[in-house]
Design a protein around this motif. Structure first.
Motif, PDB file in Angstrom:
ATOM      1  N   LEU A  66      62.732 -12.991  -6.800  1.00  0.00           N
ATOM      2  CA  LEU A  66      63.024 -12.638  -8.190  1.00  0.00           C
ATOM      3  C   LEU A  66      64.018 -11.490  -8.271  1.00  0.00           C
ATOM      4  O   LEU A  66      64.085 -10.802  -9.291  1.00  0.00           O
ATOM      5  N   SER A  67      64.789 -11.284  -7.204  1.00  0.00           N
ATOM      6  CA  SER A  67      65.684 -10.133  -7.161  1.00  0.00           C
ATOM      7  C   SER A  67      66.747 -10.194  -8.258  1.00  0.00           C
ATOM      8  O   SER A  67      67.119  -9.159  -8.821  1.00  0.00           O
ATOM      9  N   LYS A  68      67.234 -11.376  -8.577  1.00  0.00           N
ATOM     10  CA  LYS A  68      68.240 -11.504  -9.641  1.00  0.00           C
ATOM     11  C   LYS A  68      67.636 -11.147 -10.990  1.00  0.00           C
ATOM     12  O   LYS A  68      68.221 -10.380 -11.770  1.00  0.00           O
ATOM     13  N   GLU A  69      66.463 -11.699 -11.266  1.00  0.00           N
ATOM     14  CA  GLU A  69      65.786 -11.417 -12.536  1.00  0.00           C
ATOM     15  C   GLU A  69      65.394  -9.943 -12.635  1.00  0.00           C
ATOM     16  O   GLU A  69      65.526  -9.326 -13.690  1.00  0.00           O
ATOM     17  N   PHE A  70      64.914  -9.384 -11.525  1.00  0.00           N
ATOM     18  CA  PHE A  70      64.535  -7.973 -11.513  1.00  0.00           C
ATOM     19  C   PHE A  70      65.756  -7.095 -11.771  1.00  0.00           C
ATOM     20  O   PHE A  70      65.686  -6.115 -12.525  1.00  0.00           O
ATOM     21  N   ASN A  71      66.869  -7.427 -11.151  1.00  0.00           N
ATOM     22  CA  ASN A  71      68.098  -6.662 -11.361  1.00  0.00           C
ATOM     23  C   ASN A  71      68.517  -6.691 -12.823  1.00  0.00           C
ATOM     24  O   ASN A  71      68.884  -5.666 -13.402  1.00  0.00           O
ATOM     25  N   ASN A  72      68.446  -7.877 -13.438  1.00  0.00           N
ATOM     26  CA  ASN A  72      68.884  -8.021 -14.828  1.00  0.00           C
ATOM     27  C   ASN A  72      67.943  -7.343 -15.815  1.00  0.00           C
ATOM     28  O   ASN A  72      68.384  -6.723 -16.783  1.00  0.00           O
ATOM     29  N   GLU A  73      66.633  -7.479 -15.568  1.00  0.00           N
ATOM     30  CA  GLU A  73      65.641  -7.037 -16.550  1.00  0.00           C
ATOM     31  C   GLU A  73      65.142  -5.608 -16.340  1.00  0.00           C
ATOM     32  O   GLU A  73      64.731  -4.951 -17.294  1.00  0.00           O
ATOM     33  N   VAL A  74      65.153  -5.130 -15.097  1.00  0.00           N
ATOM     34  CA  VAL A  74      64.520  -3.843 -14.793  1.00  0.00           C
ATOM     35  C   VAL A  74      65.510  -2.836 -14.218  1.00  0.00           C
ATOM     36  O   VAL A  74      65.674  -1.737 -14.745  1.00  0.00           O
ATOM     37  N   TYR A  75      66.164  -3.207 -13.124  1.00  0.00           N
ATOM     38  CA  TYR A  75      67.050  -2.262 -12.446  1.00  0.00           C
ATOM     39  C   TYR A  75      68.224  -1.852 -13.332  1.00  0.00           C
ATOM     40  O   TYR A  75      68.520  -0.653 -13.464  1.00  0.00           O
ATOM     41  N   THR A  76      68.886  -2.822 -13.951  1.00  0.00           N
ATOM     42  CA  THR A  76      70.023  -2.502 -14.833  1.00  0.00           C
ATOM     43  C   THR A  76      69.558  -1.678 -16.030  1.00  0.00           C
ATOM     44  O   THR A  76      70.249  -0.739 -16.451  1.00  0.00           O
ATOM     45  N   TYR A  77      68.402  -2.008 -16.572  1.00  0.00           N
ATOM     46  CA  TYR A  77      67.804  -1.232 -17.668  1.00  0.00           C
ATOM     47  C   TYR A  77      67.607   0.224 -17.240  1.00  0.00           C
ATOM     48  O   TYR A  77      67.885   1.161 -18.005  1.00  0.00           O
ATOM     49  N   PHE A  78      67.136   0.439 -16.008  1.00  0.00           N
ATOM     50  CA  PHE A  78      66.928   1.778 -15.470  1.00  0.00           C
ATOM     51  C   PHE A  78      68.252   2.551 -15.426  1.00  0.00           C
ATOM     52  O   PHE A  78      68.341   3.693 -15.906  1.00  0.00           O
ATOM     53  N   ILE A  79      69.284   1.942 -14.866  1.00  0.00           N
ATOM     54  CA  ILE A  79      70.591   2.596 -14.736  1.00  0.00           C
ATOM     55  C   ILE A  79      71.197   2.895 -16.098  1.00  0.00           C
ATOM     56  O   ILE A  79      71.650   4.024 -16.375  1.00  0.00           O
ATOM     57  N   GLU A  80      71.209   1.894 -16.972  1.00  0.00           N
ATOM     58  CA  GLU A  80      71.835   2.060 -18.289  1.00  0.00           C
ATOM     59  C   GLU A  80      71.097   3.087 -19.142  1.00  0.00           C
ATOM     60  O   GLU A  80      71.717   3.800 -19.939  1.00  0.00           O
ATOM     61  N   SER A  81      69.782   3.168 -18.995  1.00  0.00           N
ATOM     62  CA  SER A  81      69.004   4.156 -19.761  1.00  0.00           C
ATOM     63  C   SER A  81      69.403   5.571 -19.381  1.00  0.00           C
ATOM     64  O   SER A  81      69.581   6.435 -20.251  1.00  0.00           O
ATOM     65  N   TYR A  82      69.564   5.827 -18.075  1.00  0.00           N
ATOM     66  CA  TYR A  82      69.987   7.161 -17.653  1.00  0.00           C
ATOM     67  C   TYR A  82      71.406   7.473 -18.133  1.00  0.00           C
ATOM     68  O   TYR A  82      71.703   8.618 -18.490  1.00  0.00           O
ATOM     69  N   LYS A  83      72.269   6.474 -18.163  1.00  0.00           N
ATOM     70  CA  LYS A  83      73.613   6.684 -18.706  1.00  0.00           C
ATOM     71  C   LYS A  83      73.551   7.148 -20.150  1.00  0.00           C
ATOM     72  O   LYS A  83      74.371   7.940 -20.603  1.00  0.00           O
ATOM     73  N   GLU A  84      72.562   6.647 -20.885  1.00  0.00           N
ATOM     74  CA  GLU A  84      72.419   6.970 -22.308  1.00  0.00           C
ATOM     75  C   GLU A  84      71.623   8.244 -22.544  1.00  0.00           C
ATOM     76  O   GLU A  84      71.323   8.593 -23.685  1.00  0.00           O
ATOM     77  N   GLY A  85      71.265   8.940 -21.480  1.00  0.00           N
ATOM     78  CA  GLY A  85      70.512  10.181 -21.621  1.00  0.00           C
ATOM     79  C   GLY A  85      69.030   9.977 -21.853  1.00  0.00           C
ATOM     80  O   GLY A  85      68.333  10.904 -22.269  1.00  0.00           O
ATOM     81  N   LEU A  86      68.511   8.781 -21.574  1.00  0.00           N
ATOM     82  CA  LEU A  86      67.105   8.466 -21.761  1.00  0.00           C
ATOM     83  C   LEU A  86      66.339   8.637 -20.453  1.00  0.00           C
ATOM     84  O   LEU A  86      66.935   8.763 -19.382  1.00  0.00           O
ATOM     85  N   THR A  87      65.008   8.638 -20.550  1.00  0.00           N
ATOM     86  CA  THR A  87      64.151   8.679 -19.370  1.00  0.00           C
ATOM     87  C   THR A  87      63.353   7.382 -19.342  1.00  0.00           C
ATOM     88  O   THR A  87      62.301   7.286 -19.970  1.00  0.00           O
ATOM     89  N   PRO A  88      63.827   6.366 -18.642  1.00  0.00           N
ATOM     90  CA  PRO A  88      63.181   5.051 -18.695  1.00  0.00           C
ATOM     91  C   PRO A  88      61.915   4.983 -17.860  1.00  0.00           C
ATOM     92  O   PRO A  88      61.679   5.813 -16.986  1.00  0.00           O
ATOM     93  N   ASN A  89      61.107   3.968 -18.141  1.00  0.00           N
ATOM     94  CA  ASN A  89      59.941   3.690 -17.314  1.00  0.00           C
ATOM     95  C   ASN A  89      60.069   2.256 -16.805  1.00  0.00           C
ATOM     96  O   ASN A  89      59.609   1.317 -17.455  1.00  0.00           O
ATOM     97  N   PRO A  90      60.696   2.062 -15.649  1.00  0.00           N
ATOM     98  CA  PRO A  90      60.948   0.711 -15.161  1.00  0.00           C
ATOM     99  C   PRO A  90      59.679  -0.082 -14.857  1.00  0.00           C
ATOM    100  O   PRO A  90      59.678  -1.306 -14.941  1.00  0.00           O
ATOM    101  N   CYS A  91      58.576   0.598 -14.505  1.00  0.00           N
ATOM    102  CA  CYS A  91      57.335  -0.112 -14.212  1.00  0.00           C
ATOM    103  C   CYS A  91      56.790  -0.812 -15.456  1.00  0.00           C
ATOM    104  O   CYS A  91      56.253  -1.919 -15.379  1.00  0.00           O
ATOM    105  N   VAL A  92      56.912  -0.171 -16.611  1.00  0.00           N
ATOM    106  CA  VAL A  92      56.475  -0.790 -17.864  1.00  0.00           C
ATOM    107  C   VAL A  92      57.292  -2.043 -18.141  1.00  0.00           C
ATOM    108  O   VAL A  92      56.757  -3.096 -18.511  1.00  0.00           O
ATOM    109  N   MET A  93      58.602  -1.960 -17.936  1.00  0.00           N
ATOM    110  CA  MET A  93      59.462  -3.112 -18.169  1.00  0.00           C
ATOM    111  C   MET A  93      59.209  -4.211 -17.155  1.00  0.00           C
ATOM    112  O   MET A  93      59.210  -5.400 -17.492  1.00  0.00           O
TER     113      MET A  93
END
Length: 339
Positions: A66-93
């Motif tokens: 599920l590495s592709k799905e994880f990258n799209n749904e969780v990992y990218t969300y983690f990176i983009e959130s920090y770019k936006e100045g947010l503190t994401p919780n990737p485990c919740v996602m």
């Protein structure tokens, strides 16, 4: 006919004991190892452990990439959130989209009625409840799981304490070493620090201004992505005689706002992406704004897809992007993302 259960198996002691317990309870057990990222050597070692457990129990296990799905749904969300100045919780996602999303779809494909994991959580098919072991309770991380999957979830470790799980595994000769292996980190793709992950994708070391709450430039910092709300080190404040903390992050100007601890105090906030396990629009409950914090009494009112949360006592260091989990005692009502 035995009910079939699909168990998410990681190669760790918790999911291993979960598989043993459910087989003893009479379930037809199958396991699935989900490859979520590409950390070198990580999956080869853990997959071997899962296969060893499967051989011991005589069950079928699946390797599910599920590495592709994880990258799209969780990992990218983690990176983009920090770019936006947010503190994401990737485990919740991840729990919403992967572990209790894609894993449920896989369970359907093999005819498994139930889904189980080694989470320290309780579930009665209608609601999720905090585990009996408060030091291991992981219910907070499931506040965004879709309501419709709850009737299918089984969490055998919800009434266990960690020490007893390890002791149980230690009594089984072939599984003894599972009881003593190192605990995995909460965020599976982070080896050491978040900074190391972020630095693979962008330059995070761009110095910027440290600003007080009146808008005055009072110092410097090493790049806004190094900071989260409440952090008190790693930046410079001219002439400061008492500790200063990060109050806010402005990615568009590469500034961090700082102030004394009392200015971290928050009495009300908003929550988006609301996910509730029953139909509620206005209610009293308790809210956890981070995993390792105490639940605080509050009043919640939901209007136009967002929740207004008024606290009965202040919290400190509230971070946009983190999950807010609502509870009625031990019962998890749902949650959302702080905005």
């Amino acid at each position: 006919m035995k009910k079939k259960v699909l168990i998410g198996m990681s190669g760790g002691v918790d999911s291993t004991v979960t598989a043993v317990l459910l087989q003893k309870e009479g379930y037809e057990v199958e396991g699935v190892y989900m490859k979520l990222h590409n950390k070198p050597g990580y999956h080869e070692e853990n997959w071997k452990k899962v296969q060893r457990v499967a051989d011991y129990l005589g069950i079928k296990v699946h390797f599910y990439d599920l590495s592709k799905e994880f990258n799209n749904e969780v990992y990218t969300y983690f990176i983009e959130s920090y770019k936006e100045g947010l503190t994401p919780n990737p485990c919740v996602m991840c729990n919403r989209t992967i572990k209790f999303g894609k894993m449920v779809e896989f369970a359907d494909s093999i005819g498994a009625e139930h889904i189980a994991t080694g989470h320290y959580i309780q579930c009665d098919g209608e609601f999720i409840y905090a585990a009996d072991d408060p030091n291991k309770d992981q219910s907070y991380f499931l506040c965004e799981v879709r309501k419709e999957v709850l009737p299918r979830l089984i969490f055998p470790l919800g009434t266990w304490v960690k020490e007893d799980v390890k002791a149980y595994a230690a009594r089984i000769e072939v599984l003894k070493d599972f009881a003593t292996q190192k605990e995995s980190s909460e965020i599976c793709f982070v080896e050491n620090t978040y900074d190391e992950v972020l630095a693979r994708h962008m330059n995070i070391d761009i110095p910027g201004e440290t600003v007080d709450t009146e808008g005055n430039v009072v110092g410097t910092h090493k790049g806004y992505m190094h900071y989260t709300i409440g952090k008190r080190r790693g930046f410079f404040v001219n002439g400061a005689h008492e500790p200063h903390f990060v109050l806010d992050i402005r990615p568009e100007t590469n500034q961090i706002i700082v102030g004394t601890r009392e200015k971290l105090e928050v009495n009300a906030f908003k929550v988006k992406q609301i996910n509730l396990f029953e139909d509620l629009t206005e209610f009293d409950c308790q809210v956890k704004v981070r995993y390792r914090t105490r639940a605080v009494p509050c009043h919640v009112k939901i209007e136009e897809g967002k929740a207004s949360v008024v606290l009965s006592e202040p919290v400190f260091g509230l971070a946009k992007g983190q999950a807010a989990a609502f509870y009625d005692g031990k019962r998890l009502l749902g949650g959302g993302l702080i905005c």
